[in-house]
Every structure is written in structure tokens, then in C-alpha cells.
Motif scaffolding. Sequence first.
Motif, PDB file in Angstrom:
ATOM      1  N   ILE A   1      58.934  42.818  47.954  1.00 28.78           N
ATOM      2  CA  ILE A   1      57.553  43.234  48.349  1.00 28.78           C
ATOM      3  C   ILE A   1      56.432  42.464  48.004  1.00 28.78           C
ATOM      4  O   ILE A   1      56.464  42.025  46.728  1.00 28.78           O
ATOM      5  N   ALA A   2      55.578  41.932  49.014  1.00 27.67           N
ATOM      6  CA  ALA A   2      54.685  40.798  48.686  1.00 27.67           C
ATOM      7  C   ALA A   2      53.079  41.821  48.466  1.00 27.67           C
ATOM      8  O   ALA A   2      53.004  42.496  49.185  1.00 27.67           O
ATOM      9  N   PHE A   3      52.274  41.244  47.771  1.00 30.66           N
ATOM     10  CA  PHE A   3      51.049  41.605  47.668  1.00 30.66           C
ATOM     11  C   PHE A   3      49.896  40.638  47.649  1.00 30.66           C
ATOM     12  O   PHE A   3      50.022  39.471  47.406  1.00 30.66           O
ATOM     13  N   ALA A   4      48.805  41.099  48.268  1.00 32.74           N
ATOM     14  CA  ALA A   4      47.421  40.494  48.094  1.00 32.74           C
ATOM     15  C   ALA A   4      46.695  40.940  47.066  1.00 32.74           C
ATOM     16  O   ALA A   4      47.278  41.689  46.530  1.00 32.74           O
ATOM     17  N   LEU A   5      45.522  40.443  46.867  1.00 31.13           N
ATOM     18  CA  LEU A   5      44.611  41.144  45.766  1.00 31.13           C
ATOM     19  C   LEU A   5      44.400  42.389  45.752  1.00 31.13           C
ATOM     20  O   LEU A   5      43.965  42.925  46.574  1.00 31.13           O
ATOM     21  N   LEU A   6      44.859  43.074  44.573  1.00 30.12           N
ATOM     22  CA  LEU A   6      44.394  44.555  44.121  1.00 30.12           C
ATOM     23  C   LEU A   6      43.517  44.572  43.199  1.00 30.12           C
ATOM     24  O   LEU A   6      42.926  43.537  42.684  1.00 30.12           O
ATOM     25  N   SER A   7      43.582  45.952  42.578  1.00 27.39           N
ATOM     26  CA  SER A   7      42.622  45.970  41.444  1.00 27.39           C
ATOM     27  C   SER A   7      43.317  46.804  40.136  1.00 27.39           C
ATOM     28  O   SER A   7      44.657  46.754  40.372  1.00 27.39           O
ATOM     29  N   CYS A   8      42.364  47.493  39.351  1.00 24.94           N
ATOM     30  CA  CYS A   8      43.014  47.974  38.439  1.00 24.94           C
ATOM     31  C   CYS A   8      44.155  49.250  38.711  1.00 24.94           C
ATOM     32  O   CYS A   8      43.904  49.727  39.928  1.00 24.94           O
ATOM     33  N   SER A   9      45.169  49.462  38.086  1.00 24.85           N
ATOM     34  CA  SER A   9      45.932  50.545  37.978  1.00 24.85           C
ATOM     35  C   SER A   9      46.546  51.570  36.985  1.00 24.85           C
ATOM     36  O   SER A   9      45.668  51.294  35.834  1.00 24.85           O
ATOM     37  N   PHE A  10      47.743  51.929  37.050  1.00 24.87           N
ATOM     38  CA  PHE A  10      48.109  52.904  35.897  1.00 24.87           C
ATOM     39  C   PHE A  10      49.571  52.375  35.301  1.00 24.87           C
ATOM     40  O   PHE A  10      50.322  51.704  36.147  1.00 24.87           O
ATOM     41  N   VAL A  11      49.875  52.890  34.232  1.00 23.72           N
ATOM     42  CA  VAL A  11      51.350  53.050  33.732  1.00 23.72           C
ATOM     43  C   VAL A  11      51.297  54.529  33.376  1.00 23.72           C
ATOM     44  O   VAL A  11      50.421  55.235  33.135  1.00 23.72           O
ATOM     45  N   SER A  12      52.728  54.812  33.280  1.00 20.23           N
ATOM     46  CA  SER A  12      53.051  55.979  32.776  1.00 20.23           C
ATOM     47  C   SER A  12      52.870  56.443  31.547  1.00 20.23           C
ATOM     48  O   SER A  12      52.900  55.576  30.372  1.00 20.23           O
ATOM     49  N   GLY A  13      52.302  57.446  31.107  1.00 20.65           N
ATOM     50  CA  GLY A  13      51.446  57.804  29.739  1.00 20.65           C
ATOM     51  C   GLY A  13      52.254  58.996  29.163  1.00 20.65           C
ATOM     52  O   GLY A  13      52.552  59.992  29.693  1.00 20.65           O
ATOM     53  N   HIS A  14      53.230  58.862  28.382  1.00 17.58           N
ATOM     54  CA  HIS A  14      54.037  59.731  27.641  1.00 17.58           C
ATOM     55  C   HIS A  14      53.869  59.941  25.991  1.00 17.58           C
ATOM     56  O   HIS A  14      54.911  60.103  25.233  1.00 17.58           O
ATOM     57  N   GLU A  15      52.474  59.589  25.434  1.00 16.80           N
ATOM     58  CA  GLU A  15      52.409  59.691  24.086  1.00 16.80           C
ATOM     59  C   GLU A  15      51.112  60.303  23.939  1.00 16.80           C
ATOM     60  O   GLU A  15      50.326  60.304  24.747  1.00 16.80           O
ATOM     61  N   TRP A  16      50.613  60.436  22.757  1.00 16.34           N
ATOM     62  CA  TRP A  16      49.503  60.856  22.234  1.00 16.34           C
ATOM     63  C   TRP A  16      48.156  59.918  22.279  1.00 16.34           C
ATOM     64  O   TRP A  16      48.365  58.533  22.008  1.00 16.34           O
ATOM     65  N   ARG A  17      47.354  60.057  23.031  1.00 16.91           N
ATOM     66  CA  ARG A  17      46.358  58.897  23.472  1.00 16.91           C
ATOM     67  C   ARG A  17      44.959  59.395  23.047  1.00 16.91           C
ATOM     68  O   ARG A  17      44.388  60.516  23.028  1.00 16.91           O
ATOM     69  N   PRO A  18      44.185  58.438  21.951  1.00 12.43           N
ATOM     70  CA  PRO A  18      42.885  58.929  21.460  1.00 12.43           C
ATOM     71  C   PRO A  18      41.806  58.995  22.519  1.00 12.43           C
ATOM     72  O   PRO A  18      41.968  58.042  23.198  1.00 12.43           O
ATOM     73  N   PHE A  19      40.836  59.778  22.301  1.00 18.20           N
ATOM     74  CA  PHE A  19      39.441  59.628  22.897  1.00 18.20           C
ATOM     75  C   PHE A  19      38.330  59.879  22.054  1.00 18.20           C
ATOM     76  O   PHE A  19      38.596  60.848  20.949  1.00 18.20           O
ATOM     77  N   THR A  20      37.250  59.322  22.323  1.00 16.65           N
ATOM     78  CA  THR A  20      36.140  59.731  21.533  1.00 16.65           C
ATOM     79  C   THR A  20      34.934  59.662  22.357  1.00 16.65           C
ATOM     80  O   THR A  20      35.138  60.039  23.725  1.00 16.65           O
ATOM     81  N   LYS A  21      33.631  59.861  22.076  1.00 14.36           N
ATOM     82  CA  LYS A  21      32.539  60.319  22.786  1.00 14.36           C
ATOM     83  C   LYS A  21      32.376  58.813  23.634  1.00 14.36           C
ATOM     84  O   LYS A  21      32.003  59.098  24.740  1.00 14.36           O
ATOM     85  N   GLY A  22      32.710  57.762  23.210  1.00 18.68           N
ATOM     86  CA  GLY A  22      32.565  56.406  24.164  1.00 18.68           C
ATOM     87  C   GLY A  22      33.884  56.095  24.983  1.00 18.68           C
ATOM     88  O   GLY A  22      33.823  55.151  25.496  1.00 18.68           O
ATOM     89  N   HIS A  23      34.871  56.965  24.404  1.00 18.37           N
ATOM     90  CA  HIS A  23      36.207  56.311  25.222  1.00 18.37           C
ATOM     91  C   HIS A  23      36.837  57.661  25.810  1.00 18.37           C
ATOM     92  O   HIS A  23      37.287  58.423  25.138  1.00 18.37           O
ATOM     93  N   LYS A  24      36.967  57.623  27.178  1.00 19.17           N
ATOM     94  CA  LYS A  24      37.979  58.751  27.676  1.00 19.17           C
ATOM     95  C   LYS A  24      39.079  58.580  27.939  1.00 19.17           C
ATOM     96  O   LYS A  24      39.352  57.328  28.098  1.00 19.17           O
ATOM     97  N   VAL A  25      39.879  59.479  28.222  1.00 17.25           N
ATOM     98  CA  VAL A  25      41.282  59.340  28.829  1.00 17.25           C
ATOM     99  C   VAL A  25      41.339  59.951  30.042  1.00 17.25           C
ATOM    100  O   VAL A  25      41.126  61.144  30.150  1.00 17.25           O
ATOM    101  N   GLU A  26      41.959  59.393  30.988  1.00 16.01           N
ATOM    102  CA  GLU A  26      42.289  59.747  32.408  1.00 16.01           C
ATOM    103  C   GLU A  26      43.506  59.889  32.787  1.00 16.01           C
ATOM    104  O   GLU A  26      44.298  58.901  32.610  1.00 16.01           O
TER     105      GLU A  26
END
Length: 261
Positions: free
Chosen positions: A5-30
Motif C-alpha cells: 500500500i502506497a501513501f501520499a503526505l498524511l498527518s498525525c495519527s494513533f497507536v494502540s493504547g493498553h497502559e496507564w497514561r498520565p494526564f494533567t491540567k496542561g496535558h490531556k489524553v484522548e
Amino acid sequence: MLAYIAFALLSCSFVSGHEWRPFTKGHKVEVFDIKNNVHSVRMPCNGGWFKLYYNTGHFEIFANNKGNLFCKNAGRKNWYGGERYDFSFAKQHCVNGFVQFDVVKTSKDFSVYVSGNRIYKKDFGSYSGDCLQSINRITSHVYDSRALTFHLYAQGWLKFQKENNSVNKVIVSDGAHYFVVSVNGKQLYKKDFNSYSGDCLQGINRITTYVYDKRALSFYLNAQSWLAFRKENNYHNKVSVSGSHDVHSVRAPCNSTTFIP
């Protein structure tokens, strides 16, 4: 196995999240495409004020012993187009530096547990609006003015922001069922497989990269670990990976054009 499969320019993306993720007032988790009906938050022992926004509404804890559940399009719709259900609970015992809230959401009810004890339950009915739907998106938010760190555990796709002038791209294959490319939380492409799909019905057991861009650019393939590949001075530094790789990722420079994993 898949051909390529070939790609042209794309943007930001995702990886699978299976662990505890920190979040603070200035850093959110989605987290997107939640895989089950259970997720958890760890709050520091000295308390705090956090909220989890859902596609169906929100869940909020504040003042160490108060909280609420908001359902969009529910009840009298007199609070931001929905209904807010307030509750209180006894201050919970702190374990290993935090209080852990385990949330269990089904189509019938919403429950919150601490140390195995249920501190809140809301039964749903025909009046419950969007809370009758499954939670498929969670976004954390901290309102506390103190410098506190919370942690979220939810099995799904974790959003990453653009860092160091590079972007993440995710390629997802689910064996004999379908092939999906997801970019920035949106499904860019999906191909459903059936009896005429040939070798695509098999699992991916080998990945070989190829760069067509004429510039000296570095790309990175993640199939259990990050590996670099590039085209430099008309020479292709390919990466070949063997084994089962139904989920793999490519990180490309922001100014990239075309590559093949």
C-alpha cells in the motif's frame, strides 16, 4: 498476504493504547474506538478535580467525595441539552499513592467502583438519551489548579500530537476480515475482504519498506519496535520484518511524499 500500500503526505495519527497514561491540567489524553466497557482513573491521594468527556456526555469527580454523570439528550434536557446526575460518596482510602476509580458502562447502567466497592450506579431507561450508546471516545480534562498528575487506563486507540516536525501514521490489518488505514482519528480507507480477496485473506507475516521520494528522508516503521528506513543517494535502505503484524505503524517526515510499507 497483502501486496503493498502506497501513501501520499498524511498527518498525525494513533497507536494502540493498553497502559496507564498520565494526564494533567496542561496535558490531556484522548482515546478512541474503546475496546470494552471498562476504563479507570487514578487520582492522587490529596484529591483533585477531573472530568472524562465521552461521546455520550461526561463523568466528573471533585472535592474528594462528589461527582456527576452527564448524559447528552437525556431527561428534561435542561442542562446543556441533557441531564446531569449528581452523587456523593464517602472519602475513599488511598492505596499506593492514589485512589482508583473503575468505571463500568453498559447499555443498561453506569457504575463506579473503588477497591471493588461500588460507590455509584445509574440505571438507564428510555429517557437516558445518548448514554444508551456505547462510549467510543474519552478525553481527559483536569480542572484542579494544583500541579497534579492523574492516570487513565482505557483500551483503544491513543492519539499522539505532532512532535519534532514528524508525524505518525497507522496501518491496521485485521487478518481475514478487513484492511483499515486510520489518520488523525478518522478512517482514511477501509477494504472489506471476502472470498475473492485472494492472499489478502491471510495474515500479514512479512513487511518490506520502499521509499520513492528522491530526497534524503528518514522514515520509521513500528512492527513491535521502531526501525529506520530511507532513500539516500539513490540507494534504498529497506527494512524487512517477519512475524505476525496485524497492527503496524509508519512515522514519516512532515514534508514526505510517497513510501510503501
